[in-house]
Motif scaffolding. Structure first.
Motif, PDB file in Angstrom:
ATOM      1  N   ASP A 371       0.831  -1.211   0.000  1.00 22.48           N
ATOM      2  CA  ASP A 371       0.000   0.000   0.000  1.00 22.48           C
ATOM      3  C   ASP A 371       0.863   1.257   0.000  1.00 22.48           C
ATOM      4  OD1 ASP A 371      -2.349  -1.406  -0.014  1.00 22.48           O
ATOM      5  OD2 ASP A 371      -2.647  -1.320   2.170  1.00 22.48           O
ATOM      6  N   VAL A 372       1.966   1.228   0.771  1.00 20.75           N
ATOM      7  CA  VAL A 372       2.885   2.379   0.799  1.00 20.75           C
ATOM      8  C   VAL A 372       3.546   2.562  -0.567  1.00 20.75           C
ATOM      9  CG1 VAL A 372       5.020   3.290   1.800  1.00 20.75           C
ATOM     10  CG2 VAL A 372       3.317   2.207   3.284  1.00 20.75           C
ATOM     11  N   LEU A 373       3.982   1.445  -1.183  1.00 24.15           N
ATOM     12  CA  LEU A 373       4.645   1.518  -2.489  1.00 24.15           C
ATOM     13  C   LEU A 373       3.683   2.008  -3.570  1.00 24.15           C
ATOM     14  CD1 LEU A 373       6.775  -1.752  -2.349  1.00 24.15           C
ATOM     15  CD2 LEU A 373       7.581   0.610  -2.090  1.00 24.15           C
ATOM     16  N   LYS A 374       2.431   1.570  -3.489  1.00 27.00           N
ATOM     17  CA  LYS A 374       1.419   2.050  -4.435  1.00 27.00           C
ATOM     18  C   LYS A 374       1.241   3.561  -4.313  1.00 27.00           C
ATOM     19  CE  LYS A 374      -1.575  -2.030  -4.945  1.00 27.00           C
ATOM     20  NZ  LYS A 374      -2.918  -2.588  -4.628  1.00 27.00           N
ATOM     21  N   ASN A 375       1.225   4.021  -3.075  1.00 26.59           N
ATOM     22  CA  ASN A 375       1.083   5.456  -2.835  1.00 26.59           C
ATOM     23  C   ASN A 375       2.267   6.232  -3.410  1.00 26.59           C
ATOM     24  OD1 ASN A 375      -0.320   7.734  -1.489  1.00 26.59           O
ATOM     25  ND2 ASN A 375       1.503   7.769  -0.197  1.00 26.59           N
ATOM     26  N   CYS A 376       3.471   5.673  -3.205  1.00 24.04           N
ATOM     27  CA  CYS A 376       4.682   6.307  -3.754  1.00 24.04           C
ATOM     28  C   CYS A 376       4.660   6.337  -5.285  1.00 24.04           C
ATOM     29  CB  CYS A 376       5.939   5.554  -3.292  1.00 24.04           C
ATOM     30  SG  CYS A 376       6.253   5.686  -1.510  1.00 24.04           S
ATOM     31  N   ALA A 377       4.049   5.294  -5.883  1.00 25.65           N
ATOM     32  CA  ALA A 377       3.980   5.218  -7.346  1.00 25.65           C
ATOM     33  C   ALA A 377       2.792   5.984  -7.914  1.00 25.65           C
ATOM     34  CB  ALA A 377       3.887   3.739  -7.763  1.00 25.65           C
ATOM     35  N   GLY A 378       2.022   6.615  -7.032  1.00 22.35           N
ATOM     36  CA  GLY A 378       0.887   7.414  -7.495  1.00 22.35           C
ATOM     37  C   GLY A 378      -0.294   6.600  -7.934  1.00 22.35           C
ATOM     38  N   GLN A 379      -0.419   5.353  -7.415  1.00 26.00           N
ATOM     39  CA  GLN A 379      -1.509   4.471  -7.827  1.00 26.00           C
ATOM     40  C   GLN A 379      -2.648   4.413  -6.809  1.00 26.00           C
ATOM     41  OE1 GLN A 379      -1.447   2.879 -10.909  1.00 26.00           O
ATOM     42  NE2 GLN A 379       0.284   4.299 -11.115  1.00 26.00           N
TER      43      GLN A 379
END
Length: 380
Positions: A371-379
């Motif tokens: 979830d954190v990585l998705k947020n960082c990727a703008g998803q």
């Protein structure tokens, strides 16, 4: 971090007074503890209602801390154990936050405890007995307590021991005279401030330096300043005597009352000191009523019930702030590994790092990372 607490919940005033250490003794205790290789950091908090030792150390440090407190409290460890409350790890941190925030006090939301916690921490820091971990924990607890005061009604409706004492004096009626012994101290000055707010009282405050040590910012038209040595002379006309000093000796004795107080009348004596300022045998003198710190526990119960809603809000704030603190502590411990992590990431593909995380974490942990990585990727 560990905490050993001797407080009003398990120890009465008579027992607690043995642990009301003066600053020079506090400094000696801190030094003795940190000179021992088992304890690396410590803070000692001493108030009227509690003596608490916060410390970091190894598995043997707890017994060393208990033995040290017992020694300076002039008892032995076996006699001390039934009166103490023990906390370690997350529970020790949580306890400190509750203490600083005023929700573990006899009077919920009292104003004095935050300042007392700050002073205890700064004193230990000045003595050189704190380091990064305790510094961060105490600083976070103090900041959290300030947040509680601004974001809840806890402090806005607080009734401290000093306020309760002033209210008790005001109940005596119009144009009564109240003598305050120890008006220059922390509690005494707060008592004085509260007494001034009651316009129906005539207030006499003792001073050892002709009033120059009294910090009065309120209207002082109903306050008279007298020399401490003349206290019995003015006690003769007083309806209420409040004593709140840090003296190791009695400020009021039955012998001196019988010798100097000539007029028979009803008098209320309020002892806010630990150890006691007032000789308990004065209660045997006709017309005298004596109450002390423990008396206010009963008055505090009603106050605590009224503040239940604010306490719930305060607990929620504490939970959030402790979570932030724990993440900061974890990150600080990780900092020495940061350069190695950078090298690992630069030498491996994103997929390799993700598969490494997937194999090492639980499903719940891995989901949170994704979830954190998705947020960082703008998803998200």
């Amino acid at each position: 971090m560990f905490c050993i607490s001797i407080n009003y919940k398990k120890a009465d005033l008579n027992f607690r007074k043995n642990f009301a250490f003066q600053p020079d003794i506090q400094r000696e205790i801190l030094s003795v503890l940190t000179d021992n290789n088992n304890i690396s950091q410590c803070v000692l908090l001493c108030t009227c209602n509690r003596t608490e030792l916060y410390f970091c150390g190894d598995n043997n440090s707890y017994l060393i801390a208990e033995n040290t407190l017992a020694k300076y409290g002039k008892t032995n460890t076996e006699e001390l154990i039934p009166y103490i409350m023990n906390f370690d790890g997350d529970s020790a941190i949580s306890h400190l936050f509750k203490v600083a925030g005023g929700i573990d006090s006899m009077v919920i939301g009292e104003d004095e405890i935050l300042g007392q916690t700050k002073n205890a921490y700064y004193f230990a820091k000045q003595c050189g007995t704190t380091s990064y971990e305790i510094n961060m924990i105490f600083q976070s607890a103090i900041a959290c307590a300030k947040k509680i005061k601004t974001q809840t009604m806890l402090s806005k409706t607080s009734v401290s021991t000093a306020t309760l004492a002033a209210n008790e004096a005001a109940k005596l009626g119009k144009d009564k005279t109240v003598l305050v012994i120890g008006a220059t101290g922390k509690i005494g000055s707060t008592v004085l401030k509260n007494l001034v707010s009651h316009k129906n009282l005539n207030v006499i405050a003792t001073s050892r330096h002709h009033g120059s040590d009294l910090n009065l910012t309120e209207n002082t038209s109903n306050i008279s300043i007298i020399d401490y040595d003349r206290r019995y002379e003015y006690m003769d006309s007083a309806d209420c005597i409040i004593s709140a000093t840090s003296s190791p000796h009695y400020t009021v004795t039955a012998y001196d009352i019988k010798k100097n107080v000539k007029h028979n009348k009803n008098r209320l004596f309020i002892d806010l000191a630990v150890p006691s300022d007032i000789d308990k045998s004065i209660a045997n003198i006709g017309g005298v009523r004596l109450i002390d710190i423990d008396y206010f526990e009963q008055l505090a119960r009603k106050n605590n019930l009224e503040k239940a809603e604010s306490v719930t809000s305060a607990r929620n704030i504490i939970t959030e702030e402790i979570d932030v603190l724990k993440k900061d502590l974890i990150f600080h411990d990780f900092l020495p590994c940061l350069e190695n992590l950078k090298s690992y990431i630069s030498d491996n593909s994103a997929e390799t790092v993700l598969y490494k995380l997937k194999s090492s974490l639980s499903a719940e942990q891995f989901s949170a990372v994704i979830d954190v990585l998705k947020n960082c990727a703008g998803q998200v």
